[in-house]
Scaffold this motif. Structure first.
Motif, PDB file in Angstrom:
ATOM      1  N   ASP A  15       0.839  -1.201   0.000  1.00  0.00           N
ATOM      2  CA  ASP A  15       0.000   0.000   0.000  1.00  0.00           C
ATOM      3  C   ASP A  15       0.874   1.250   0.000  1.00  0.00           C
ATOM      4  O   ASP A  15       1.995   1.255   0.504  1.00  0.00           O
ATOM      5  CB  ASP A  15      -0.874   0.056   1.257  1.00  0.00           C
ATOM      6  CG  ASP A  15      -1.886  -1.081   1.324  1.00  0.00           C
ATOM      7  OD1 ASP A  15      -2.163  -1.677   0.271  1.00  0.00           O
ATOM      8  OD2 ASP A  15      -2.376  -1.351   2.436  1.00  0.00           O
ATOM      9  N   TYR A  16       0.318   2.336  -0.532  1.00  0.00           N
ATOM     10  CA  TYR A  16       0.952   3.630  -0.356  1.00  0.00           C
ATOM     11  C   TYR A  16       0.540   4.213   0.994  1.00  0.00           C
ATOM     12  O   TYR A  16      -0.612   4.058   1.433  1.00  0.00           O
ATOM     13  CB  TYR A  16       0.525   4.611  -1.448  1.00  0.00           C
ATOM     14  CG  TYR A  16       1.181   4.368  -2.788  1.00  0.00           C
ATOM     15  CD1 TYR A  16       2.566   4.344  -2.920  1.00  0.00           C
ATOM     16  CD2 TYR A  16       0.411   4.173  -3.942  1.00  0.00           C
ATOM     17  CE1 TYR A  16       3.170   4.132  -4.151  1.00  0.00           C
ATOM     18  CE2 TYR A  16       1.005   3.969  -5.179  1.00  0.00           C
ATOM     19  CZ  TYR A  16       2.378   3.949  -5.268  1.00  0.00           C
ATOM     20  OH  TYR A  16       2.961   3.734  -6.484  1.00  0.00           O
ATOM     21  N   GLN A  35       7.038  10.868  -4.965  1.00  0.00           N
ATOM     22  CA  GLN A  35       7.127   9.405  -4.944  1.00  0.00           C
ATOM     23  C   GLN A  35       6.799   8.949  -3.527  1.00  0.00           C
ATOM     24  O   GLN A  35       7.573   9.172  -2.594  1.00  0.00           O
ATOM     25  CB  GLN A  35       8.529   8.939  -5.363  1.00  0.00           C
ATOM     26  CG  GLN A  35       8.819   9.186  -6.835  1.00  0.00           C
ATOM     27  CD  GLN A  35      10.147   8.582  -7.275  1.00  0.00           C
ATOM     28  OE1 GLN A  35      10.765   7.793  -6.551  1.00  0.00           O
ATOM     29  NE2 GLN A  35      10.592   8.945  -8.455  1.00  0.00           N
ATOM     30  N   PHE A  36       5.641   8.328  -3.374  1.00  0.00           N
ATOM     31  CA  PHE A  36       5.119   8.054  -2.044  1.00  0.00           C
ATOM     32  C   PHE A  36       5.766   6.825  -1.409  1.00  0.00           C
ATOM     33  O   PHE A  36       6.293   5.945  -2.087  1.00  0.00           O
ATOM     34  CB  PHE A  36       3.595   7.866  -2.113  1.00  0.00           C
ATOM     35  CG  PHE A  36       2.881   9.021  -2.756  1.00  0.00           C
ATOM     36  CD1 PHE A  36       3.188  10.322  -2.405  1.00  0.00           C
ATOM     37  CD2 PHE A  36       1.921   8.806  -3.728  1.00  0.00           C
ATOM     38  CE1 PHE A  36       2.543  11.388  -2.991  1.00  0.00           C
ATOM     39  CE2 PHE A  36       1.261   9.865  -4.325  1.00  0.00           C
ATOM     40  CZ  PHE A  36       1.574  11.165  -3.961  1.00  0.00           C
ATOM     41  N   TRP A  37       5.665   6.798  -0.080  1.00  0.00           N
ATOM     42  CA  TRP A  37       6.142   5.655   0.682  1.00  0.00           C
ATOM     43  C   TRP A  37       5.239   4.438   0.432  1.00  0.00           C
ATOM     44  O   TRP A  37       4.026   4.563   0.339  1.00  0.00           O
ATOM     45  CB  TRP A  37       6.093   5.942   2.175  1.00  0.00           C
ATOM     46  CG  TRP A  37       6.928   7.075   2.673  1.00  0.00           C
ATOM     47  CD1 TRP A  37       6.595   8.403   2.658  1.00  0.00           C
ATOM     48  CD2 TRP A  37       8.211   6.993   3.300  1.00  0.00           C
ATOM     49  NE1 TRP A  37       7.593   9.152   3.236  1.00  0.00           N
ATOM     50  CE2 TRP A  37       8.596   8.310   3.643  1.00  0.00           C
ATOM     51  CE3 TRP A  37       9.046   5.928   3.626  1.00  0.00           C
ATOM     52  CZ2 TRP A  37       9.798   8.586   4.285  1.00  0.00           C
ATOM     53  CZ3 TRP A  37      10.259   6.201   4.265  1.00  0.00           C
ATOM     54  CH2 TRP A  37      10.620   7.512   4.580  1.00  0.00           C
ATOM     55  N   LEU A  38       5.853   3.255   0.380  1.00  0.00           N
ATOM     56  CA  LEU A  38       5.110   2.016   0.506  1.00  0.00           C
ATOM     57  C   LEU A  38       5.050   1.649   1.987  1.00  0.00           C
ATOM     58  O   LEU A  38       5.932   2.021   2.773  1.00  0.00           O
ATOM     59  CB  LEU A  38       5.778   0.898  -0.294  1.00  0.00           C
ATOM     60  CG  LEU A  38       5.859   1.122  -1.810  1.00  0.00           C
ATOM     61  CD1 LEU A  38       6.606  -0.027  -2.467  1.00  0.00           C
ATOM     62  CD2 LEU A  38       4.476   1.285  -2.419  1.00  0.00           C
ATOM     63  N   ARG A  39       4.013   0.918   2.358  1.00  0.00           N
ATOM     64  CA  ARG A  39       3.847   0.618   3.789  1.00  0.00           C
ATOM     65  C   ARG A  39       5.069  -0.100   4.373  1.00  0.00           C
ATOM     66  O   ARG A  39       5.520   0.232   5.470  1.00  0.00           O
ATOM     67  CB  ARG A  39       2.586  -0.224   4.003  1.00  0.00           C
ATOM     68  CG  ARG A  39       2.309  -0.546   5.469  1.00  0.00           C
ATOM     69  CD  ARG A  39       1.003  -1.274   5.651  1.00  0.00           C
ATOM     70  NE  ARG A  39      -0.144  -0.399   5.402  1.00  0.00           N
ATOM     71  CZ  ARG A  39      -0.666   0.425   6.321  1.00  0.00           C
ATOM     72  NH1 ARG A  39      -0.131   0.487   7.528  1.00  0.00           N
ATOM     73  NH2 ARG A  39      -1.709   1.158   6.012  1.00  0.00           N
ATOM     74  N   TYR A  57      -7.465   5.411  -3.600  1.00  0.00           N
ATOM     75  CA  TYR A  57      -6.492   4.677  -4.407  1.00  0.00           C
ATOM     76  C   TYR A  57      -5.643   5.654  -5.209  1.00  0.00           C
ATOM     77  O   TYR A  57      -6.153   6.572  -5.857  1.00  0.00           O
ATOM     78  CB  TYR A  57      -7.202   3.722  -5.370  1.00  0.00           C
ATOM     79  CG  TYR A  57      -7.865   2.557  -4.676  1.00  0.00           C
ATOM     80  CD1 TYR A  57      -7.233   1.314  -4.618  1.00  0.00           C
ATOM     81  CD2 TYR A  57      -9.107   2.700  -4.070  1.00  0.00           C
ATOM     82  CE1 TYR A  57      -7.830   0.239  -3.974  1.00  0.00           C
ATOM     83  CE2 TYR A  57      -9.707   1.636  -3.422  1.00  0.00           C
ATOM     84  CZ  TYR A  57      -9.067   0.411  -3.381  1.00  0.00           C
ATOM     85  OH  TYR A  57      -9.666  -0.644  -2.734  1.00  0.00           O
ATOM     86  N   TRP A  58      -4.320   5.433  -5.146  1.00  0.00           N
ATOM     87  CA  TRP A  58      -3.385   6.175  -5.986  1.00  0.00           C
ATOM     88  C   TRP A  58      -2.724   5.167  -6.919  1.00  0.00           C
ATOM     89  O   TRP A  58      -2.136   4.190  -6.459  1.00  0.00           O
ATOM     90  CB  TRP A  58      -2.327   6.891  -5.139  1.00  0.00           C
ATOM     91  CG  TRP A  58      -1.365   7.688  -5.986  1.00  0.00           C
ATOM     92  CD1 TRP A  58      -0.239   7.229  -6.597  1.00  0.00           C
ATOM     93  CD2 TRP A  58      -1.493   9.068  -6.348  1.00  0.00           C
ATOM     94  NE1 TRP A  58       0.354   8.237  -7.311  1.00  0.00           N
ATOM     95  CE2 TRP A  58      -0.377   9.371  -7.184  1.00  0.00           C
ATOM     96  CE3 TRP A  58      -2.416  10.062  -6.053  1.00  0.00           C
ATOM     97  CZ2 TRP A  58      -0.177  10.647  -7.702  1.00  0.00           C
ATOM     98  CZ3 TRP A  58      -2.219  11.328  -6.577  1.00  0.00           C
ATOM     99  CH2 TRP A  58      -1.125  11.619  -7.399  1.00  0.00           C
ATOM    100  N   ARG A  61      -3.403   1.539  -6.212  1.00  0.00           N
ATOM    101  CA  ARG A  61      -3.030   0.946  -4.935  1.00  0.00           C
ATOM    102  C   ARG A  61      -3.830   1.577  -3.798  1.00  0.00           C
ATOM    103  O   ARG A  61      -3.992   2.813  -3.764  1.00  0.00           O
ATOM    104  CB  ARG A  61      -1.547   1.158  -4.633  1.00  0.00           C
ATOM    105  CG  ARG A  61      -0.579   0.410  -5.515  1.00  0.00           C
ATOM    106  CD  ARG A  61       0.845   0.769  -5.097  1.00  0.00           C
ATOM    107  NE  ARG A  61       1.823   0.237  -6.020  1.00  0.00           N
ATOM    108  CZ  ARG A  61       2.728  -0.682  -5.710  1.00  0.00           C
ATOM    109  NH1 ARG A  61       2.755  -1.173  -4.483  1.00  0.00           N
ATOM    110  NH2 ARG A  61       3.597  -1.105  -6.602  1.00  0.00           N
ATOM    111  N   SER A  63      -4.441   3.437  -0.466  1.00  0.00           N
ATOM    112  CA  SER A  63      -3.584   4.464   0.126  1.00  0.00           C
ATOM    113  C   SER A  63      -4.137   4.882   1.482  1.00  0.00           C
ATOM    114  O   SER A  63      -5.354   4.967   1.669  1.00  0.00           O
ATOM    115  CB  SER A  63      -3.495   5.685  -0.797  1.00  0.00           C
ATOM    116  OG  SER A  63      -2.969   5.312  -2.057  1.00  0.00           O
TER     117      SER A  63
END
Length: 268
Positions: A15-16, A35-39, A57-58, A61, A63
């Motif tokens: 997930d983001y 650029q986002f973090w993944l869990r 969802y982004w 995925r 979020s």
């Protein structure tokens, strides 16, 4: 663009997550802020971050927004700043996603306990509400509707600086809509209260979510009808009429205020 819909999946490593320390967004110095973090990356950096509040969802995925302690940040790896620090530095869709994240985090933080009986709340209704375990009262995310208006007089535009805010900008007038009031009525009242003039021909332009902290800005144009500028010093520090070739510093075009100003002069 963030797709706002119910997140049905259980939290997963891929997930983001949008990370905040209090009201400051946390980004990695190893990559661009969009650029986002993944869990699983967030948990490697900060440990267990909890489920958080679902956003939608982004890029397909699920979020979430999560909160970490500011003392857990590493100055060599992480950068923390309020959303103003991202404004204009990331694409509009990314800024809007961060804005929703902060609003949802504030909502979950502010409604951890029931406002009626004080019992603890839990996510319900497809994770769209916080419901009280004791009395079943539900709290949904709240938006505060505001009007923002570009007032024209011939080829001149009314611009003002707000009292007590050192933004450096001259901007259009804005204010909250009162209970029982239409948006158009709020425009007329706010202009009269803040600068002492009356307006006519109030017409809608566009809207913009504004996460400071949880506002929906409704943009309008209006025409000067009568009166001279007499400011309310508790609200306004300075106001005047400005022509295209003598503009002061104005808000950036990403903001609805900047769009109103540019559109006013483009239509002349």
């Amino acid at each position: 663009m963030l797709e706002i819909k119910t997140v049905d999946e259980s939290p997963a490593a891929g997930d983001y997550v949008f990370i905040f320390a209090k009201d400051n967004a946390v980004v990695s110095l190893q990559r661009p802020p969009d650029q986002f973090w993944l869990r699983h990356e967030a948990e490697q950096a900060f440990g267990d971050v909890g489920v958080g509040a679902p956003l939608g969802y982004w890029a397909g995925r699920p979020s979430y927004v999560v909160e970490v302690e500011s003392q857990g940040l590493n100055a060599m790896e992480h950068l923390s700043g309020n959303l103003y620090s991202l404004f204009g530095r990331v694409p509009d869709a990314v800024f809007a996603a961060y804005g929703r994240a902060l609003q949802m985090l504030s909502w979950k933080r502010d409604h951890r306990f029931c406002g009626r009986c004080g019992a603890e709340t839990m996510l319900t209704d497809g994770n769209k509400a916080l419901a009280c375990k004791a009395c079943n009262h539900s709290s949904y995310p709240r938006l505060n509707p505001c009007v923002i208006v570009a007032v024209g007089k011939g080829e001149q535009l009314l611009l003002a600086t707000a009292a007590g805010r050192a933004t450096g900008f001259h901007s259009t007038l804005a204010g909250f809509i009162e209970p029982g009031e239409s948006a158009e009525q709020a425009v007329i009242r706010e202009v009269q209260e803040e600068v002492g003039i009356s307006v006519t021909n109030v017409r809608y332009f566009t809207s913009q979510p504004w996460p400071f902290p949880s506002q929906l800005m409704l943009g309008f144009f209006a025409d000067h009808a009568d009166g001279d500028i007499v400011i309310d010093p508790t609200e306004i520090a300075h106001a005047d009429w400005y022509s295209r070739d003598a503009l002061p510093v104005i808000p950036p075009p990403q903001s609805i205020a900047g769009q109103l100003i540019h559109q006013f002069f483009a239509a002349l």
